[in-house]
Scaffold this motif. Structure first.
Motif, PDB file in Angstrom:
ATOM      1  N   PRO A  16     -87.033  65.389 104.211  1.00 56.32           N
ATOM      2  CA  PRO A  16     -87.971  65.627 103.242  1.00 56.32           C
ATOM      3  C   PRO A  16     -87.896  64.305 102.898  1.00 56.32           C
ATOM      4  CG  PRO A  16     -85.195  65.381 102.657  1.00 56.32           C
ATOM      5  CD  PRO A  16     -85.234  65.633 104.162  1.00 56.32           C
ATOM      6  N   ASN A  17     -88.175  63.126 103.142  1.00 59.72           N
ATOM      7  CA  ASN A  17     -88.171  61.630 103.842  1.00 59.72           C
ATOM      8  C   ASN A  17     -89.642  61.795 104.048  1.00 59.72           C
ATOM      9  OD1 ASN A  17     -88.068  58.775 102.874  1.00 59.72           O
ATOM     10  ND2 ASN A  17     -88.473  58.208 104.831  1.00 59.72           N
ATOM     11  N   CYS A  18     -89.870  62.308 105.441  1.00 60.87           N
ATOM     12  CA  CYS A  18     -91.809  61.382 105.593  1.00 60.87           C
ATOM     13  C   CYS A  18     -92.336  63.219 106.099  1.00 60.87           C
ATOM     14  CB  CYS A  18     -91.431  61.313 106.445  1.00 60.87           C
ATOM     15  SG  CYS A  18     -90.606  61.734 108.569  1.00 60.87           S
ATOM     16  N   GLY A  19     -91.566  64.426 105.708  1.00 66.31           N
ATOM     17  CA  GLY A  19     -91.896  65.228 106.236  1.00 66.31           C
ATOM     18  C   GLY A  19     -92.307  66.164 108.213  1.00 66.31           C
ATOM     19  N   GLY A  20     -91.241  65.305 108.714  1.00 61.89           N
ATOM     20  CA  GLY A  20     -90.617  65.300 110.250  1.00 61.89           C
ATOM     21  C   GLY A  20     -90.112  66.850 110.470  1.00 61.89           C
ATOM     22  N   GLY A  21     -89.820  66.615 111.867  1.00 62.05           N
ATOM     23  CA  GLY A  21     -89.006  67.617 112.355  1.00 62.05           C
ATOM     24  C   GLY A  21     -87.871  67.343 111.723  1.00 62.05           C
ATOM     25  N   LEU A  22     -86.674  68.172 112.398  1.00 63.12           N
ATOM     26  CA  LEU A  22     -85.034  68.266 112.388  1.00 63.12           C
ATOM     27  C   LEU A  22     -85.163  68.142 113.831  1.00 63.12           C
ATOM     28  CD1 LEU A  22     -84.584  68.373 108.696  1.00 63.12           C
ATOM     29  CD2 LEU A  22     -84.297  66.398 109.524  1.00 63.12           C
ATOM     30  N   ARG A  23     -83.875  67.663 113.776  1.00 60.81           N
ATOM     31  CA  ARG A  23     -83.166  68.231 116.030  1.00 60.81           C
ATOM     32  C   ARG A  23     -81.669  68.627 115.512  1.00 60.81           C
ATOM     33  NH1 ARG A  23     -80.641  64.236 118.053  1.00 60.81           N
ATOM     34  NH2 ARG A  23     -81.397  61.741 118.532  1.00 60.81           N
ATOM     35  N   GLU A  30     -75.187  66.434 112.387  1.00 63.34           N
ATOM     36  CA  GLU A  30     -76.042  65.690 111.416  1.00 63.34           C
ATOM     37  C   GLU A  30     -77.250  65.835 112.075  1.00 63.34           C
ATOM     38  OE1 GLU A  30     -74.892  60.373 110.746  1.00 63.34           O
ATOM     39  OE2 GLU A  30     -75.913  61.467 112.481  1.00 63.34           O
ATOM     40  N   LEU A  31     -78.257  66.398 111.024  1.00 64.67           N
ATOM     41  CA  LEU A  31     -79.723  66.941 111.498  1.00 64.67           C
ATOM     42  C   LEU A  31     -80.369  65.221 111.498  1.00 64.67           C
ATOM     43  CD1 LEU A  31     -80.108  70.299 109.401  1.00 64.67           C
ATOM     44  CD2 LEU A  31     -79.323  69.133 111.771  1.00 64.67           C
ATOM     45  N   VAL A  32     -81.218  64.466 112.574  1.00 65.40           N
ATOM     46  CA  VAL A  32     -81.591  64.021 112.510  1.00 65.40           C
ATOM     47  C   VAL A  32     -83.547  64.552 112.796  1.00 65.40           C
ATOM     48  CG1 VAL A  32     -82.075  61.580 114.115  1.00 65.40           C
ATOM     49  CG2 VAL A  32     -79.930  62.972 114.467  1.00 65.40           C
ATOM     50  N   THR A  36     -91.204  59.947 111.454  1.00 68.05           N
ATOM     51  CA  THR A  36     -91.686  58.751 111.365  1.00 68.05           C
ATOM     52  C   THR A  36     -90.241  57.722 110.642  1.00 68.05           C
ATOM     53  OG1 THR A  36     -92.676  58.966 109.504  1.00 68.05           O
ATOM     54  CG2 THR A  36     -94.135  58.418 111.285  1.00 68.05           C
ATOM     55  N   CYS A  37     -89.591  57.982 110.065  1.00 67.56           N
ATOM     56  CA  CYS A  37     -88.137  57.888 109.425  1.00 67.56           C
ATOM     57  C   CYS A  37     -87.345  57.551 110.324  1.00 67.56           C
ATOM     58  CB  CYS A  37     -87.982  57.996 107.922  1.00 67.56           C
ATOM     59  SG  CYS A  37     -87.047  60.238 108.262  1.00 67.56           S
ATOM     60  N   GLY A  38     -86.544  58.688 110.966  1.00 64.13           N
ATOM     61  CA  GLY A  38     -85.557  58.712 111.735  1.00 64.13           C
ATOM     62  C   GLY A  38     -84.305  58.366 110.941  1.00 64.13           C
ATOM     63  N   TYR A  39     -84.335  59.200 109.716  1.00 62.23           N
ATOM     64  CA  TYR A  39     -82.923  59.319 108.943  1.00 62.23           C
ATOM     65  C   TYR A  39     -82.538  60.411 109.559  1.00 62.23           C
ATOM     66  CZ  TYR A  39     -84.611  56.644 105.117  1.00 62.23           C
ATOM     67  OH  TYR A  39     -85.560  55.585 104.402  1.00 62.23           O
ATOM     68  N   ALA A  40     -80.953  60.251 110.081  1.00 65.32           N
ATOM     69  CA  ALA A  40     -80.311  61.387 109.782  1.00 65.32           C
ATOM     70  C   ALA A  40     -79.109  62.040 108.870  1.00 65.32           C
ATOM     71  CB  ALA A  40     -78.615  60.902 110.725  1.00 65.32           C
ATOM     72  N   LEU A  50     -79.856  68.077 102.706  1.00 67.19           N
ATOM     73  CA  LEU A  50     -81.515  67.283 102.677  1.00 67.19           C
ATOM     74  C   LEU A  50     -81.456  66.500 101.503  1.00 67.19           C
ATOM     75  CD1 LEU A  50     -82.638  70.101 105.045  1.00 67.19           C
ATOM     76  CD2 LEU A  50     -81.410  68.447 105.574  1.00 67.19           C
ATOM     77  N   LEU A  51     -80.681  65.072 101.494  1.00 59.35           N
ATOM     78  CA  LEU A  51     -80.540  64.328 100.331  1.00 59.35           C
ATOM     79  C   LEU A  51     -80.650  62.917 101.394  1.00 59.35           C
ATOM     80  CD1 LEU A  51     -77.871  65.320  97.549  1.00 59.35           C
ATOM     81  CD2 LEU A  51     -80.336  66.057  97.851  1.00 59.35           C
ATOM     82  N   VAL A  52     -82.118  62.833 100.419  1.00 59.18           N
ATOM     83  CA  VAL A  52     -82.411  60.739 100.966  1.00 59.18           C
ATOM     84  C   VAL A  52     -80.730  59.739 100.693  1.00 59.18           C
ATOM     85  CG1 VAL A  52     -84.166  58.546 101.090  1.00 59.18           C
ATOM     86  CG2 VAL A  52     -85.123  61.298 101.387  1.00 59.18           C
ATOM     87  N   ASP A  53     -81.200  60.265  99.994  1.00 52.75           N
ATOM     88  CA  ASP A  53     -79.838  59.601  98.965  1.00 52.75           C
ATOM     89  C   ASP A  53     -78.222  59.568 100.007  1.00 52.75           C
ATOM     90  OD1 ASP A  53     -80.832  58.475  96.932  1.00 52.75           O
ATOM     91  OD2 ASP A  53     -79.826  59.659  94.944  1.00 52.75           O
ATOM     92  N   GLU A  54     -78.363  61.224 100.393  1.00 53.08           N
ATOM     93  CA  GLU A  54     -77.389  61.287 101.713  1.00 53.08           C
ATOM     94  C   GLU A  54     -77.665  60.562 103.148  1.00 53.08           C
ATOM     95  OE1 GLU A  54     -73.711  62.592 100.756  1.00 53.08           O
ATOM     96  OE2 GLU A  54     -74.779  62.496  98.563  1.00 53.08           O
ATOM     97  N   ALA A  55     -78.467  61.038 102.799  1.00 49.20           N
ATOM     98  CA  ALA A  55     -79.398  60.227 105.234  1.00 49.20           C
ATOM     99  C   ALA A  55     -78.206  59.166 105.191  1.00 49.20           C
ATOM    100  CB  ALA A  55     -80.549  59.799 105.034  1.00 49.20           C
TER     101      ALA A  55
END
Length: 60
Positions: A16-23, A30-32, A36-40, A50-55
């Protein structure tokens, strides 16, 4: 703890932050972001949160 996520779900989810795929990172439950952002994002009771505040942000 083992995550039970269907492969078709991982194919359609996006960061939800950068639109990239998740693994899936089974060891950390976690889903990483592979973009570009690398959030988990945590997975609780097999439900991706999938909340940026929880990542968790990547280490610098």
């Amino acid at each position: 703890m083992t995550m039970h996520l269907d492969s078709w779900l991982l194919e359609i989810l996006a960061c939800p932050n950068c639109g990239g795929g998740l693994r899936a990172d089974e060891a950390a439950a976690e889903l990483v972001c592979t973009g570009t952002c690398g959030y988990a994002y945590p997975v609780r009771d097999d439900i991706p949160v999938l909340l940026v505040d929880e990542a968790r942000t990547p280490a610098p």
